[in-house]
Design an enzyme around this catalytic site. Structure first.
Site, PDB file in Angstrom:
ATOM      1  N   GLU A 127      74.117  55.280  23.165  1.00  0.00           N
ATOM      2  CA  GLU A 127      75.538  56.206  22.777  1.00  0.00           C
ATOM      3  C   GLU A 127      77.161  55.598  23.433  1.00  0.00           C
ATOM      4  O   GLU A 127      76.029  54.391  23.864  1.00  0.00           O
ATOM      5  CB  GLU A 127      75.845  57.989  24.530  1.00  0.00           C
ATOM      6  CG  GLU A 127      75.163  58.424  23.694  1.00  0.00           C
ATOM      7  CD  GLU A 127      75.425  60.288  24.602  1.00  0.00           C
ATOM      8  OE1 GLU A 127      75.307  60.686  24.326  1.00  0.00           O
ATOM      9  OE2 GLU A 127      76.012  60.076  25.837  1.00  0.00           O
ATOM     10  N   HIS A 184      88.177  62.193  25.929  1.00  0.00           N
ATOM     11  CA  HIS A 184      87.002  61.988  24.818  1.00  0.00           C
ATOM     12  C   HIS A 184      87.373  62.009  23.562  1.00  0.00           C
ATOM     13  O   HIS A 184      88.705  62.900  22.911  1.00  0.00           O
ATOM     14  CB  HIS A 184      85.964  63.480  24.475  1.00  0.00           C
ATOM     15  CG  HIS A 184      84.477  63.237  24.488  1.00  0.00           C
ATOM     16  ND1 HIS A 184      84.359  62.049  22.801  1.00  0.00           N
ATOM     17  CD2 HIS A 184      83.293  62.936  24.485  1.00  0.00           C
ATOM     18  CE1 HIS A 184      83.140  62.170  22.859  1.00  0.00           C
ATOM     19  NE2 HIS A 184      82.514  62.794  23.869  1.00  0.00           N
ATOM     20  N   ARG A 243      84.129  54.665  25.927  1.00  0.00           N
ATOM     21  CA  ARG A 243      85.284  56.062  25.313  1.00  0.00           C
ATOM     22  C   ARG A 243      86.791  55.477  25.056  1.00  0.00           C
ATOM     23  O   ARG A 243      87.579  56.008  25.012  1.00  0.00           O
ATOM     24  CB  ARG A 243      84.967  56.854  26.242  1.00  0.00           C
ATOM     25  CG  ARG A 243      83.379  57.604  25.806  1.00  0.00           C
ATOM     26  CD  ARG A 243      83.466  58.860  26.997  1.00  0.00           C
ATOM     27  NE  ARG A 243      82.088  59.442  26.202  1.00  0.00           N
ATOM     28  CZ  ARG A 243      81.865  60.667  26.853  1.00  0.00           C
ATOM     29  NH1 ARG A 243      82.244  60.956  28.185  1.00  0.00           N
ATOM     30  NH2 ARG A 243      80.072  61.086  27.024  1.00  0.00           N
ATOM     31  N   HIS A 297      88.771  65.133  28.850  1.00  0.00           N
ATOM     32  CA  HIS A 297      87.547  65.702  28.695  1.00  0.00           C
ATOM     33  C   HIS A 297      86.561  65.128  30.328  1.00  0.00           C
ATOM     34  O   HIS A 297      86.254  66.009  30.555  1.00  0.00           O
ATOM     35  CB  HIS A 297      86.232  64.756  28.345  1.00  0.00           C
ATOM     36  CG  HIS A 297      85.528  64.509  27.984  1.00  0.00           C
ATOM     37  ND1 HIS A 297      84.788  65.497  28.115  1.00  0.00           N
ATOM     38  CD2 HIS A 297      84.436  63.435  28.177  1.00  0.00           C
ATOM     39  CE1 HIS A 297      83.536  65.668  27.452  1.00  0.00           C
ATOM     40  NE2 HIS A 297      83.236  63.898  27.513  1.00  0.00           N
ATOM     41  N   ARG A 350      83.909  55.881  32.986  1.00  0.00           N
ATOM     42  CA  ARG A 350      82.814  56.916  33.218  1.00  0.00           C
ATOM     43  C   ARG A 350      81.530  56.797  31.916  1.00  0.00           C
ATOM     44  O   ARG A 350      82.403  56.674  30.298  1.00  0.00           O
ATOM     45  CB  ARG A 350      82.604  58.746  33.048  1.00  0.00           C
ATOM     46  CG  ARG A 350      81.422  59.280  33.143  1.00  0.00           C
ATOM     47  CD  ARG A 350      81.233  60.363  33.130  1.00  0.00           C
ATOM     48  NE  ARG A 350      81.680  60.388  32.475  1.00  0.00           N
ATOM     49  CZ  ARG A 350      81.578  61.229  31.789  1.00  0.00           C
ATOM     50  NH1 ARG A 350      80.046  61.187  30.905  1.00  0.00           N
ATOM     51  NH2 ARG A 350      82.083  62.565  30.581  1.00  0.00           N
TER      52      ARG A 350
END
Length: 652
Positions: free
Chosen positions: A197, A317, A372, A433, A468
């Site tokens: 990811e 997100h 992100r 998110h 994060r």
């Protein structure tokens, strides 16, 4: 007056701020921090930096205006709680996500456990986690590489010691889940299939298709249901922590909860309490979080004098499903946005604007695999420049079978609305998110409130820093839930409790006396106020911020809260009254104010916090934001505990 304690130059100093007017804050630098008169190494968050940014506040946004203690085998009830009962447990767990369930299963080997959950046990952020859990399980990967990826994504604000602990212990936590019956995807070679990811340099994401959280929740809940030492109290909304003062120390003795099905108040007296209540996504109008995520744990902890940290770092997100871009629109507005997992980009998904122009390479050399915060800001920039509502995420160039096997849940959801993701791009838009900040917790999950531990999204452990890394959230929850077990057991065994303790706190009241007409008006106004608060947060405290807009948000939120509270009290509401919607609203106000205050204190752009008037990183400001407790006697309804806080010396 707000008082805080700082450890400066080896001497304990009490800093006291006096203030007048509506709002006051002062940012100061201190070498390290002492909590409750004892310097705690785990809370120092070294990260090569031994200072903290401390926000000292006074009058934060001041308004104008029967289950028994199982170990004893006897039923104890309290006449003081006329509408409900008192229940006694060794351990109380607030929340039924991965952190709460994993912790409960371990401490249940040593005592009785109550899991207090707001809705159905499975209704948690864990259940909505699609991507997976990151862990070093491949020979070509390394703990050092996972650490580096985490620290880079966190904009170098992560605590290195915390990062090392989590990345090192992660693989064992995954193996424990598998041993408990969790089923993850395997490759053709029979080994775990590891996905990649954004922000990760290796394939290290353990997953169960695109429903990983659901599978972990299933396995843990199955074990919990079969454990005779664990009692699950569903549809119990946690109102406030029950605390007392022992000198300068704050001690936690359990919680008050509202049974939302019977409308009765239930008091849980416990030797140890774990906060595992998740995040606060619903301070924004569009969020991937379930309805239960209203910041209850963070707000309760703040009211109970716990230290809060890094609340400015709200992760949006980049890719939630944009309903207005679907061929067949949903019949009603979703309660929470449908998440399009990071793994779609990790598997080769490409982002386009509505002119089918790929744009991510213009913003970052990592393109769609950038962290992100970068992707969310890039999409936000495209939407504003082009005056468009969403962008497109295309995975259709990949083999149909691979898409359907990796993302069956996403494919099914989109197909229900007339979109075939194997043939068409997915309309996506950023949505709130994850909260990287929260209740400040040490390496054992301990907070500065004695007997209170925190794990999962409600906690701020130092792992995530300013942003994060994808799939590190379930990992953190698993690691800290496990690390909090032994100190919790030690605390439980060394604690005793007077069984008449329940009468020490005023009982919250269910507002039956107000009548249905008045309650209907209060609930209608509260619903409107909730939407207005969410609108303010999105407009002024969103992905891109500025000092002037944050100050405007501060003023608007203060006025809105004052207006709401005035309406309540003019219609007969009392300070100790509780109703689900009203209590959620006070928690949303509390968390929104914590986010705004923290954002105003950080005069730089770092990670998820981007300021147009401070667009660059400042090395001198590579420090956590810390909000210390304010006075009990000041502030608004949202900032005060409902019960009176007695000084109790008989409880050890």
């Amino acid at each position: 007056m707000a008082a805080s304690i700082a450890y400066v130059g080896g001497h304990l100093q009490y800093g006291v701020n006096f203030c007048m007017g509506q709002s006051y804050k002062q940012a100061i630098w201190v070498p390290s921090v002492t909590f409750n008169g004892c310097l705690q190494r785990e809370l120092s968050w070294s990260c090569g930096v031994s200072k903290f940014l401390q926000i000292r506040k006074c009058n934060l946004f001041q308004s104008r205006t029967n289950e028994n203690w199982k170990s004893f085998g006897t039923v104890i009830t309290s006449a003081y709680l006329r509408d409900g009962s008192t229940k006694y447990f060794d351990f109380a767990v607030i929340g039924s996500g991965v952190a709460g369930l994993r912790y409960a299963l371990e401490v249940a080997k040593h005592g009785s456990v109550a899991i207090i959950t707001k809705a159905e046990p499975h209704e948690s952020n864990t259940n909505y986690a699609q991507g997976g859990v990151s862990a070093v399980l491949c020979p070509s990967d390394s703990v050092e590489s996972h650490m580096q990826d985490t620290i880079v994504a966190g904009a170098y604000l992560c605590d290195e010691e915390t990062v090392k602990v989590v990345c090192t212990e992660g693989p064992d936590r995954i193996r424990e889940l598998i041993a408990m019956g969790a089923s993850f995807d395997h490759g053709d070679d029979g080994n775990l299939h590891l996905a990649r990811e954004g922000g990760h340099s290796h394939h290290r994401i353990v997953h169960a298709a695109d429903m990983t959280g659901r599978e972990i929740e299933r396995a843990l809940l199955e074990a919990v249901v079969n454990d005779p030492n664990i009692s699950v109290f569903k549809h119990h909304f946690a109102i406030d922590l029950l605390t007392s003062q022992d000198g300068s120390d704050t001690v936690c003795h359990g919680i008050d909860a509202l049974n939302t099905e019977t409308q009765e108040v239930v008091r849980f007296i416990s030797k140890v309490t774990l906060l595992a209540s998740g995040g606060a996504g619903h301070i924004y109008p569009s969020t991937t979080n379930p309805l239960v995520a209203t910041g209850d744990g963070m707000a309760m902890a703040h009211r109970a004098q716990a230290v809060i940290s890094n609340m400015e770092f709200v992760q949006f997100h980049p890719t939630a499903l944009a309903d207005e871009g679907l061929p067949i629109k949903p019949k009603k507005t979703r309660e929470n946005s449908f998440l399009i997992t990071e793994a779609v980009r990790g598997d080769g998904g490409i982002l386009y604007n509505l002119s089918m122009e790929r744009f991510m390479p213009l913003y970052d050399e990592r393109a769609e695999l950038a962290p992100r915060d970068v992707v969310a800001r890039s999409i936000d920039d495209q939407l504003k420049k082009r005056n468009e509502k969403y962008v497109l995420l295309d995975i259709s160039h990949k083999p149909r079978e691979k898409i359907l096997s990796h993302f069956p849940n996403i494919a099914n959801e989109c197909l229900q609305h007339g979109l075939d993701i194997t043939q068409q791009p997915i309309p996506v838009v950023p949505a709130a998110h994850y909260m990287c900040g929260g209740v400040r917790a040490g390496l054992q999950g301990e907070t500065d409130v004695h007997g209170l531990y925190a794990a999962g999204e409600v906690a701020c452990t130092g792992l995530h820093g300013a942003n994060r890394l994808a799939s590190n959230s379930l990992l953190e929850a698993l690691v800290f839930a496990r690390r909090a077990v032994q100190p919790s057991i030690n605390h439980m065994k060394s604690s005793s409790l007077d069984l008449s303790a329940s009468s020490l706190w005023t009982c919250p009241l269910v507002p039956k006396s107000l009548g249905s007409d008045v309650m209907h008006k209060i609930l209608r106004i509260t619903k409107e106020v909730r939407k207005e608060l969410q609108s303010i947060m999105w407009k002024y405290v969103g992905i891109v911020r500025s000092t002037s807009r944050l100050q405007e948000a501060e003023q608007k939120i203060g006025k809105l809260e004052a207006k709401w509270e005035t309406y309540l009290f003019e219609h007969g509401w009392q300070q100790t009254m509780v109703a689900l919607e009203a209590c959620e609203m006070r928690n949303l106000f509390c968390c929104a104010k914590l986010v705004v205050s923290s954002a105003l204190a950080r005069h730089e752009s770092r990670g998820l916090h981007y300021m147009t008037d401070f667009p660059h990183l400042e090395e001198s400001k590579r420090l956590p934001t810390v909000i210390f407790p304010s006075s009990h006697t000041t502030g608004t309804w949202s900032s005060r505990q409902l019960h009176q806080q007695p000084i109790v010396n008989s409880m050890v």
